[in-house]
Design an enzyme around this catalytic site. Structure first.
Site, PDB file in Angstrom:
ATOM      1  N   LYS A   1      45.092  60.812  84.992  1.00  0.00           N
ATOM      2  CA  LYS A   1      43.568  60.104  84.885  1.00  0.00           C
ATOM      3  C   LYS A   1      42.987  59.672  85.641  1.00  0.00           C
ATOM      4  CE  LYS A   1      43.148  61.851  80.646  1.00  0.00           C
ATOM      5  NZ  LYS A   1      44.571  63.008  80.037  1.00  0.00           N
TER       6      LYS A   1
ATOM      7  N   ASP B   1      47.822  53.444  76.384  1.00  0.00           N
ATOM      8  CA  ASP B   1      46.536  52.977  76.332  1.00  0.00           C
ATOM      9  C   ASP B   1      46.793  52.271  75.338  1.00  0.00           C
ATOM     10  OD1 ASP B   1      46.641  55.167  75.505  1.00  0.00           O
ATOM     11  OD2 ASP B   1      44.352  55.986  76.025  1.00  0.00           O
TER      12      ASP B   1
ATOM     13  N   TYR C   1      41.677  65.598  69.724  1.00  0.00           N
ATOM     14  CA  TYR C   1      43.203  66.972  69.925  1.00  0.00           C
ATOM     15  C   TYR C   1      44.684  66.275  68.680  1.00  0.00           C
ATOM     16  CZ  TYR C   1      43.565  62.505  72.744  1.00  0.00           C
ATOM     17  OH  TYR C   1      43.490  61.423  72.954  1.00  0.00           O
TER      18      TYR C   1
ATOM     19  N   GLY D   1      49.838  63.365  82.781  1.00  0.00           N
ATOM     20  CA  GLY D   1      48.270  63.092  81.983  1.00  0.00           C
ATOM     21  C   GLY D   1      47.859  61.949  81.979  1.00  0.00           C
TER      22      GLY D   1
ATOM     23  N   ASP E   1      39.618  65.733  77.253  1.00  0.00           N
ATOM     24  CA  ASP E   1      39.965  64.927  75.502  1.00  0.00           C
ATOM     25  C   ASP E   1      38.917  63.105  76.013  1.00  0.00           C
ATOM     26  OD1 ASP E   1      41.475  65.642  78.157  1.00  0.00           O
ATOM     27  OD2 ASP E   1      42.823  64.044  77.425  1.00  0.00           O
ATOM     28  N   ASP E   2      39.251  62.691  75.266  1.00  0.00           N
ATOM     29  CA  ASP E   2      38.447  60.857  75.921  1.00  0.00           C
ATOM     30  C   ASP E   2      37.209  60.868  75.856  1.00  0.00           C
ATOM     31  OD1 ASP E   2      41.463  60.140  74.815  1.00  0.00           O
ATOM     32  OD2 ASP E   2      42.029  60.332  76.775  1.00  0.00           O
TER      33      ASP E   2
ATOM     34  N   TRP F   1      50.954  69.375  73.207  1.00  0.00           N
ATOM     35  CA  TRP F   1      51.498  68.050  74.348  1.00  0.00           C
ATOM     36  C   TRP F   1      51.713  66.869  73.317  1.00  0.00           C
ATOM     37  CZ3 TRP F   1      46.474  66.463  77.357  1.00  0.00           C
ATOM     38  CH2 TRP F   1      46.667  65.355  78.167  1.00  0.00           C
TER      39      TRP F   1
ATOM     40  N   ASN G   1      52.787  63.485  73.349  1.00  0.00           N
ATOM     41  CA  ASN G   1      52.351  62.891  74.330  1.00  0.00           C
ATOM     42  C   ASN G   1      53.089  61.278  73.955  1.00  0.00           C
ATOM     43  OD1 ASN G   1      49.481  61.517  75.209  1.00  0.00           O
ATOM     44  ND2 ASN G   1      48.277  61.431  74.066  1.00  0.00           N
TER      45      ASN G   1
END
Length: 214
Positions: free
Chosen positions: A38, A214, A154, A7, A106-107, A207, A209
């Site tokens: 993504k 980024d 999230y 992801g 998300d995002d 998750w 992460n």
């Protein structure tokens, strides 16, 4: 649920990479692989477009390898709000035999404007409506399925009106992702989980992460 979500932002894994990861998951007695790169444009930027036959053949191979390794294969998508376009896209995956799905919210900019703001009043209500519509579609289409969702917020560690409204309007059987008390959490304490369990009021998928690139 123990496994890996592809992801991240950046160059997606190759097909061979994914097959290798799925085999690794089987060897390590993990049970979940989530396809969510993504930068697969057909998963996010061009989500409305259908996959080619060549793409579908690769998904078939990933699904077959997952089944041979006792790994649940999840197809994840970052959609807009057109329900019929979304369910038609998911139908491609259903026809391949995929039964596990995820909606990634998300995002994204979740400030509503124009007609959606008049209809829903708050982005959380709009997101719940979208997920519920997909959940109802899967329920009517499949005998068994799994649907998970990642909310726009999230990584909370505090009270959130967005999460309060989302949970109020979202079908209770749909689990939500949580990355811990930060986008990249150094640790997730038991107390953190207890706090978010009260906020989510539903199953939580943690998750972890890493790496956040980024």
């Amino acid at each position: 649920m123990r496994g890996v979500i592809e992801g991240f932002y950046g160059i997606p894994w190759t097909h061979e990479d994914r097959l290798d990861v799925i085999r690794f998951l089987g060897e390590e007695r993990m049970n979940t692989y989530m396809y969510a790169p993504k930068d697969d444009e057909l998963q996010r930027k061009k989500w409305r477009e259908h996959y080619s036959e060549a793409d579908l053949e690769k998904f078939k191979e990933l699904l077959a390898e997952s089944e041979s390794q006792n790994v649940d294969f999840y197809y994840m998508i970052s959609p807009g709000s057109e329900i019929k376009v979304l369910t038609d896209k998911l139908k491609q995956m259903i026809d391949l035999g995929i039964r596990n799905f995820g909606l990634l919210l998300d995002d994204i900019d979740y400030v509503l404007k124009g007609q959606p703001k008049i209809i829903f009043e708050h982005s959380a209500i709009a997101h719940a409506f979208l997920v519920n519509q997909v959940n109802d579609y899967l329920k009517q289409t499949l005998a068994t399925y799994t649907l998970v969702a990642c909310p726009t917020e999230y990584d909370n560690h505090h009270d959130s009106l967005y999460l309060e409204l989302l949970n109020e309007h979202l079908a209770p059987e749909v689990p939500l992702f949580w990355t811990g008390p930060a986008t990249l959490a150094a640790h997730i304490r038991t107390e953190d989980i207890q706090t978010m369990a009260q906020a989510y009021q539903r199953p939580i998928v943690i998750w972890d992460n890493i790496p956040v690139n980024d």
